[in-house]
Every structure is written in structure tokens, then in C-alpha cells.
Design an enzyme around this catalytic site. Structure first.
Site, PDB file in Angstrom:
ATOM      1  N   HIS A   1     -99.029 -22.277  17.086  1.00 31.91           N
ATOM      2  CA  HIS A   1    -100.258 -22.121  17.856  1.00 31.91           C
ATOM      3  C   HIS A   1    -100.395 -20.732  18.479  1.00 31.91           C
ATOM      4  CE1 HIS A   1     -97.675 -23.279  21.322  1.00 31.91           C
ATOM      5  NE2 HIS A   1     -98.530 -22.579  22.031  1.00 31.91           N
TER       6      HIS A   1
ATOM      7  N   ARG B   1     -94.855 -45.469  15.102  1.00 36.14           N
ATOM      8  CA  ARG B   1     -94.015 -46.655  14.898  1.00 36.14           C
ATOM      9  C   ARG B   1     -94.460 -47.835  15.750  1.00 36.14           C
ATOM     10  NH1 ARG B   1     -89.035 -46.124  12.539  1.00 36.14           N
ATOM     11  NH2 ARG B   1     -88.264 -47.839  13.826  1.00 36.14           N
TER      12      ARG B   1
ATOM     13  N   ASP C   1     -86.423 -22.882  19.290  1.00 35.97           N
ATOM     14  CA  ASP C   1     -87.759 -23.309  19.682  1.00 35.97           C
ATOM     15  C   ASP C   1     -88.741 -22.154  19.751  1.00 35.97           C
ATOM     16  OD1 ASP C   1     -89.843 -24.967  20.676  1.00 35.97           O
ATOM     17  OD2 ASP C   1     -89.280 -24.468  22.733  1.00 35.97           O
TER      18      ASP C   1
ATOM     19  N   GLU D   1     -91.591 -18.271  30.986  1.00 37.21           N
ATOM     20  CA  GLU D   1     -92.241 -19.489  31.459  1.00 37.21           C
ATOM     21  C   GLU D   1     -91.688 -19.851  32.831  1.00 37.21           C
ATOM     22  OE1 GLU D   1     -93.536 -22.394  28.147  1.00 37.21           O
ATOM     23  OE2 GLU D   1     -91.488 -21.815  27.625  1.00 37.21           O
TER      24      GLU D   1
ATOM     25  N   LYS E   1     -93.993 -26.767  14.108  1.00 33.75           N
ATOM     26  CA  LYS E   1     -92.644 -26.204  14.151  1.00 33.75           C
ATOM     27  C   LYS E   1     -91.780 -27.047  15.090  1.00 33.75           C
ATOM     28  CE  LYS E   1     -92.765 -24.326  18.449  1.00 33.75           C
ATOM     29  NZ  LYS E   1     -91.807 -24.593  19.505  1.00 33.75           N
TER      30      LYS E   1
ATOM     31  N   LYS F   1     -87.057 -20.429  30.306  1.00 31.59           N
ATOM     32  CA  LYS F   1     -87.578 -21.403  31.262  1.00 31.59           C
ATOM     33  C   LYS F   1     -87.146 -21.045  32.682  1.00 31.59           C
ATOM     34  CE  LYS F   1     -89.147 -24.334  28.069  1.00 31.59           C
ATOM     35  NZ  LYS F   1     -90.580 -24.631  27.907  1.00 31.59           N
TER      36      LYS F   1
ATOM     37  N   HIS G   1     -92.402 -18.537  17.504  1.00 34.72           N
ATOM     38  CA  HIS G   1     -93.467 -17.823  18.196  1.00 34.72           C
ATOM     39  C   HIS G   1     -93.232 -16.313  18.284  1.00 34.72           C
ATOM     40  CE1 HIS G   1     -94.977 -21.711  19.147  1.00 34.72           C
ATOM     41  NE2 HIS G   1     -94.208 -21.944  20.184  1.00 34.72           N
TER      42      HIS G   1
END
Length: 484
Positions: free
Chosen positions: A185, A55, A242, A223, A155, A333, A247
Site C-alpha cells: 500500500h 473459516r 514486515d 511509528e 505482503k 515501533k 515498504h
């Protein structure tokens, strides 16, 4: 012959890639560094063009290239050098577009296609927020940009079953399914591709890969990092959407599939879809949500947020191969480490005739069974943990391991990173490691019970391994990660 009719694109054919969201984090960290590495390795055609779009203008084309050069220098590692970057950068420019106005971009794409000729091929890469993905696809169709082009999508593919079906219907009106590349990925990780080889290219593990010999499967993607400035994304999406619906379920599909006739797109997708149809819808009672302490203090997070930053669940595949074997999925996380791993636990012998040696380090709870551990990285390591005789006078057994380090076994090989591999496959028109619409929709069906009745997120300390309820979820010896 149009680009759409060309059945087997050759890497020497002219290629045009349009990257939407070209100034965003994914493009800077993965897409442009990945394309540069492919160029550096001689895997891009001489006649290729990249049009970045978004944009807002990043300035002149030269300023756009300079900003990209700094990112590629940072993320492409030791392969970066100025001469090759200058060669690569000459093929890049920027054109403004939005869901409301794509006239300038449509003109630029048409001119680039005319220059490429009849053997040219166009790929459209949507690296945009999920909230505008469907509007972007609609714009590509209405503007004519999608005509004779392939579409690469990031995704998440919708937020639930209804939105996924709506998105797929919009895509189908503009781009046929055989030209759609839904990218995850994780499927491009060298370790995941090596998992297919361990299963189907060797006769060692194939006879053991079933409920008669395997007692549990753990897919663990913890993570150590926190939000890293992505509070807005976490608040709108959450960890379950997510990571789990994408995944981790894709990894489950690779672990659990039946042997395909060959490693090719149609065959691999068909077998994964069979697994997903046998995958029992997730049960909220077997799902633990967590939220790390201090999450609500992060900038951009609501004071009363109930968004989960951690998920652990027990899944079941109701078919002959896997009936009764729990698949334990965990991700989150701000955890105690980032050791991504698939672990298959083998069944115990019916009777132990040896004494067990004391562990060499601190241990808690029951002893772990024999296990096959697969590190999920671009430098894969597979470890077969087994019991072996401890040297000495007494008949004691302890735990040892056979280790396969793929990088050491093939020192002259030149591995590709996950995004490099998937970008290369998309350039070749190879959908093998990409996900089909039927798989996506079935996975949203599996996830629906948890989305409809989400568990209350339980607090956990940053640096821990999640809420206590999640630690208890596997039973027996517990989670294989962090290991002990």
C-alpha cells in the site's frame, strides 16, 4: 470471451470480488471502507458483488453487513452516510471457506460469474496470515475458484528467498503473472505517486537526481504506536521482514529508478528490477536492530524474545547514477513520532563564502545541508530546504524552505487513499503500482545476509528515536527526522 481473455477491463463491466479474511482487521479498516469510498464516488460498476469469506461464520449476511457498517462508519470518515451504505451493503454477503473445504464458496463464485456473464471479472483478495497464504493459493487452484480470476495478495510474500520462490511457483500453477496483483500500500500513497511526477514531469529536479548532486538519501518510516495488539504477528515476522523487505525497499526502488519509457506496469517494473539488481546485499555490519524496552512484558511476547521492533541500515546501489551514495533506511515501533519522510541531501558547495546565522531553535551537531523533503502521506507536502540571506546588515545565511502543499495547489482535486487507488487499479487490471515476482525474489536475495546473520537487538526507550548505534549510522548531521 472469458473474463481472463478480456484485455482491458472497463469499470462498467460486472465485477465480483472475493475477500478472504473478510472479518479481519485489514478488511475492516481498509478494504471495505476503501470499496465504500469508491462506490460513494461512483467508481464501482452498478453490477458488482463482494463475497466475504473465512473459516468462521460472522452470523447471517445481515449481521455481517451490520458489523461492517460500524467499521466503515468509523474508518471511512465524513463520506459515510446511511443511504449510500445501504446501497453498497446490498452487494455484500459471506460464505464460509477454508484451505481444506471450499466447496460452498466455489459454488457461490460460479453462480455469481454466471449471473455476471462473459464480460464479468473476478478478483480474489487474500487478506490472510502469511503462514497459510500458499495453502490458500493451492486451494483456489484445486477448487477451480482461481480459473479466469485475478489474484490480489498482501505482503509479506514469503519469509525468505526459498519460501518466496515456493509461493511464486504455487501462484504460477493457478494464476498467470499478468493477473497477479502483489499489493504494497505504500506504492499507492499519493506522495509516492507525486514523487514520480516530481522526478519525471519536471525539468527542475531531473538534472540533479544523481550522485553528482545528491550526497545521501534517507527513507524514514518511524511509528509512534507500539504493538497495538499485534504481538503474535510481530513475534512471527519481525520488523525487518514486515517493513524493510517490503515498504522501504519499494520506496527505495521508486527513488532510485532510471526514467521509464512511460509510467506503465511493464516499464516501471523493469526499471525497478534493474535498481534491485544493482542493490548491494545488505550488510549485517551496517544494520542496527533494536527492541523497545518493555516489549518482552507485552502479552503474547516470549520472555527471551530476540525479535526486532526497530531496524536502521545503510544500503548501496551500485550503478552509475548512485555509486557511493548511501541510502539510509529506518523504521520501528514506539518511536518519538510518526513522521514518514523521504529526504534527499544535496552536496555542499566546495567553499563557504558566507557566515552562518545562529539557528532559530535548539540544534545539535553539524548544520544540515540543502535538502528536498517529501512527506509520505495522502496529503503530500514537498519542502526544498535551502540557505538564504538573512535580512539585515551582515552577510549571513540561514535555512529557509520552499513548500509545495499539493492539497493547497489543487484544492478542487479529489484524492484517493492508498488502498482506494490500488483497489481501483486492480479493478481496472492495471498492474503499474503492484510488484512483480522477479522484484520480490531479488529483494529476498538482498535481505538474505541479514536474515542469515541478524544483529543482536539493542534496547531503546519508548518515545526515543532508537538505539544510540542507529543514531550514529548516518554520520554527519544525522537523521533528518525528527528535524531540528
Amino acid at each position: 470471451m472469458t473474463p481472463a481473455d478480456h484485455p482491458t477491463p472497463a469499470l462498467g463491466d460486472p465485477q465480483l470480488m472475493v475477500i478472504f479474511g473478510a472479518t479481519g482487521d485489514l478488511a475492516r479498516r481498509n478494504l471495505f471502507p476503501g470499496l465504500f469510498r469508491l462506490h460513494r464516488a461512483g467508481l464501482l460498476p452498478d453490477d458488482f458483488q463482494v463475497i466475504g469469506s473465512g473459516r468462521h461464520s460472522p452470523g447471517t449476511d445481515e449481521e455481517f453487513r451490520d458489523a461492517l457498517g460500524a467499521s466503515v462508519r468509523e474508518h471511512a470518515g465524513e463520506v459515510f452516510d446511511r443511504r449510500h451504505w445501504d446501497e453498497f451493503a446490498r452487494h455484500i454477503r459471506f460464505v464460509i471457506s477454508s484451505t481444506d473445504d471450499a466447496a460452498e464458496l466455489a459454488t457461490a463464485v460460479r453462480h455469481a460469474q454466471e449471473e455476471a456473464g462473459e464480460r464479468g471479472r473476478t478478483l480474489l483478495y487474500l487478506s490472510v496470515p502469511p503462514s497459510i497464504a500458499e495453502a490458500m493459493v493451492r486451494m483456489l487452484g484445486d477448487s477451480g475458484i482461481a480459473r479466469a480470476a485475478s489474484l490480489i495478495m498482501e505482503k509479506p510474500f514469503g519469509r525468505d528467498l526459498a519460501s518466496a520462490r515456493s509461493l511464486d511457483a504455487t501462484i504460477a500453477r493457478s494464476v498467470p503473472e499478468e493477473r497477479v496483483f502483489r499489493i504494497d500500500h505504500f506504492l499507492g500513497l499519493e506522495a509516492v505517486r507525486n514523487l514520480l511526477a516530481l522526478r519525471f514531469a519536471s525539468d527542475v529536479f531531473a538534472p540533479l537526481w544523481n550522485r553528482d548532486h545528491i550526497s545521501s538519501v534517507q527513507i524514514d518510516v518511524p511509528e509512534e504506536i507500539g504493538l497495538e495488539g499485534r504481538a503474535g504477528f510481530m513475534e512471527s515476522t519481525g520488523t525487518f521482514r514486515d517493513m524493510v523487505s517490503t515498504h522501504l525497499c519499494q520506496l527505495l526502488g521508486v527513488v532510485a529508478i532510471e526514467p521509464p519509457a512511460r509510467i506503465a506496469a511493464d516499464e516501471l517494473r523493469a526499471e525497478k528490477l534493474r535498481v534491485y539488481r544493482a542493490l548491494r546485499p545488505f550488510d549485517p555490519a551496517e544494520t542496527v536492530f533494536g527492541q523497545f524496552e518493555g516489549y518482552r512484558d507485552e502479552e503474547g511476547v516470549a520472555d527471551d524474545s530476540r525479535v526486532e521492533t526497530f531496524v536502521a541500515l545503510r544500503a548501496w546501489v551500485d550503478n552509475w547514477r548512485w555509486q557511493g551514495v548511501p541510502f539510509l533506511l529506518r523504521t520501528g515501533k514506539a518511536l518519538g513520532g510518526s513522521r514518514w519522510r523521504v529526504t534527499l541531501g544535496f552536496r555542499e558547495p566546495p567553499l563557504s563564502i558566507f557566515d552562518r546565522a545562529a539557528p532559530s531553535g535548539p540544534a545539535e551537531g553539524p548544520e544540515r545541508p540543502d535538502e528536498l523533503s517529501l512527506e509520505l502521506s495522502d496529503t503530500p507536502t514537498a519542502t526544498l530546504h535551502v540557505r538564504a540571506k538573512v535580512p539585515g546588515a551582515d552577510p549571513l545565511v540561514g535555512r529557509g524552505g520552499f513548500v509545495l502543499r499539493v492539497q493547497d495547489a489543487f484544492p478542487d482535486a479529489q484524492p484517493l487513499g492508498a488502498y482506494e487507488k490500488l483497489l481501483l487499479d486492480a479493478l481496472r487490471g492495471d498492474q503499474t503500482l503492484f510488484t512483480g515476482a522477479a522484484e520480490i525474489e531479488r529483494l529476498w536475495e538482498v535481505c538474505d545476509p541479514v536474515l542469515s546473520d541478524p544483529p543482536e537487538p539493542l534496547p531503546y526507550a519508548p518515545g526515543s528515536w532508537g538505539p544510540p548505534a542507529a543514531l550514529r549510522l548516518p554520520g554527519g548531521p544525522g537523521w533528518a527526522v525528527p528535524g531540528r
